[in-house]
Design a protein around this motif. Structure first.
Motif, PDB file in Angstrom:
ATOM      1  N   HIS A  99       0.807  -1.217   0.000  1.00  0.00           N
ATOM      2  CA  HIS A  99       0.000   0.000   0.000  1.00  0.00           C
ATOM      3  C   HIS A  99       0.842   1.270   0.000  1.00  0.00           C
ATOM      4  O   HIS A  99       0.353   2.326  -0.438  1.00  0.00           O
ATOM      5  N   VAL A 102       1.319   1.549  -3.723  1.00  0.00           N
ATOM      6  CA  VAL A 102       0.052   1.980  -4.323  1.00  0.00           C
ATOM      7  C   VAL A 102      -0.178   3.469  -4.047  1.00  0.00           C
ATOM      8  O   VAL A 102      -0.583   4.226  -4.937  1.00  0.00           O
ATOM      9  N   THR A 178      -4.898  -2.131  -9.171  1.00  0.00           N
ATOM     10  CA  THR A 178      -4.922  -2.165  -7.709  1.00  0.00           C
ATOM     11  C   THR A 178      -6.013  -3.074  -7.168  1.00  0.00           C
ATOM     12  O   THR A 178      -5.860  -3.655  -6.091  1.00  0.00           O
TER      13      THR A 178
END
Length: 201
Positions: A99, A102, A178
């Motif tokens: 994350h 991301v 994602t």
């Protein structure tokens, strides 16, 4: 007393007139000044365009998943330190790694479209991180997995929707990429011993 010729008098008035207007009398410098002003207007209009280049739905998506992603990282950093079960701790490490990447990609896309995302959690997400920080042992593991289950379900749905209907091509590709990461995380969270026993997420 110096007497000016008519030519000198006209030149003097011309210079005074430019001075009163705040304009440089030298023709070359005037052209440069006008060029700078035009360039400045162009830059300002370009910045305004960049600031409004995302649709309202794309902007809402970016703001929503930005906060969700930061929460996943913050909560998982707590879990790396406090998780009771090793498999939960291992998954928390994966959550932080994935994350953060991301989030960096999302921030890059947003910035390219004139959007500066907050770097701090909003009050609600910060409260949830603080609650996790106050737990320990198996109670922490259960609460952490529940939080991760909820946020992954919400953000996963948002990524999937953006992949289908996003108006910005970079965000559509980002959503499609994602959502697969989120789906993999959900499977891993359920695959932990505590996740397998916990049927509430």
């Amino acid at each position: 007393m110096k007497i000016l010729t008519s030519t000198q008098l006209k030149a003097s008035k011309r210079v005074d007139g430019y001075a009163r207007l705040g304009v440089v009398s030298n023709p070359y410098i005037r052209h440069v000044t006008v060029g700078v002003l035009i360039a400045g207007c162009f830059v300002c209009s370009t910045m305004a365009l960049a600031a409004s280049s995302l649709s309202s739905s794309d902007l809402a998506f970016v703001q929503k998943v930005s906060q969700g992603g930061m929460f996943e990282v913050a909560a998982s950093k707590v879990a790396v330190e406090k998780a009771h079960a090793q498999d939960v701790k291992d998954q928390a490490n994966t959550e932080v790694h994935d994350h953060e990447l991301v989030g960096q990609k999302l921030r890059s896309i947003a910035s390219a479209n004139g959007v500066d995302l907050p770097t701090q959690l909003n009050a609600d997400f910060q409260k949830r991180v603080d609650r996790l920080s106050g737990l320990s042992g198996a109670s922490f593991d259960e609460a952490y997995l529940q939080e991760m289950g909820k946020i992954h379900a919400l953000d996963g749905a948002a990524f999937a929707q953006e992949a289908k209907t996003g108006q910005n091509s970079d965000l559509r590709a980002f959503g499609a990429e994602t959502v697969r990461i989120v789906e993999r995380h959900i499977g891993a969270l359920h695959g932990t011993d505590a996740g397998y026993r916990n049927k509430t997420f």
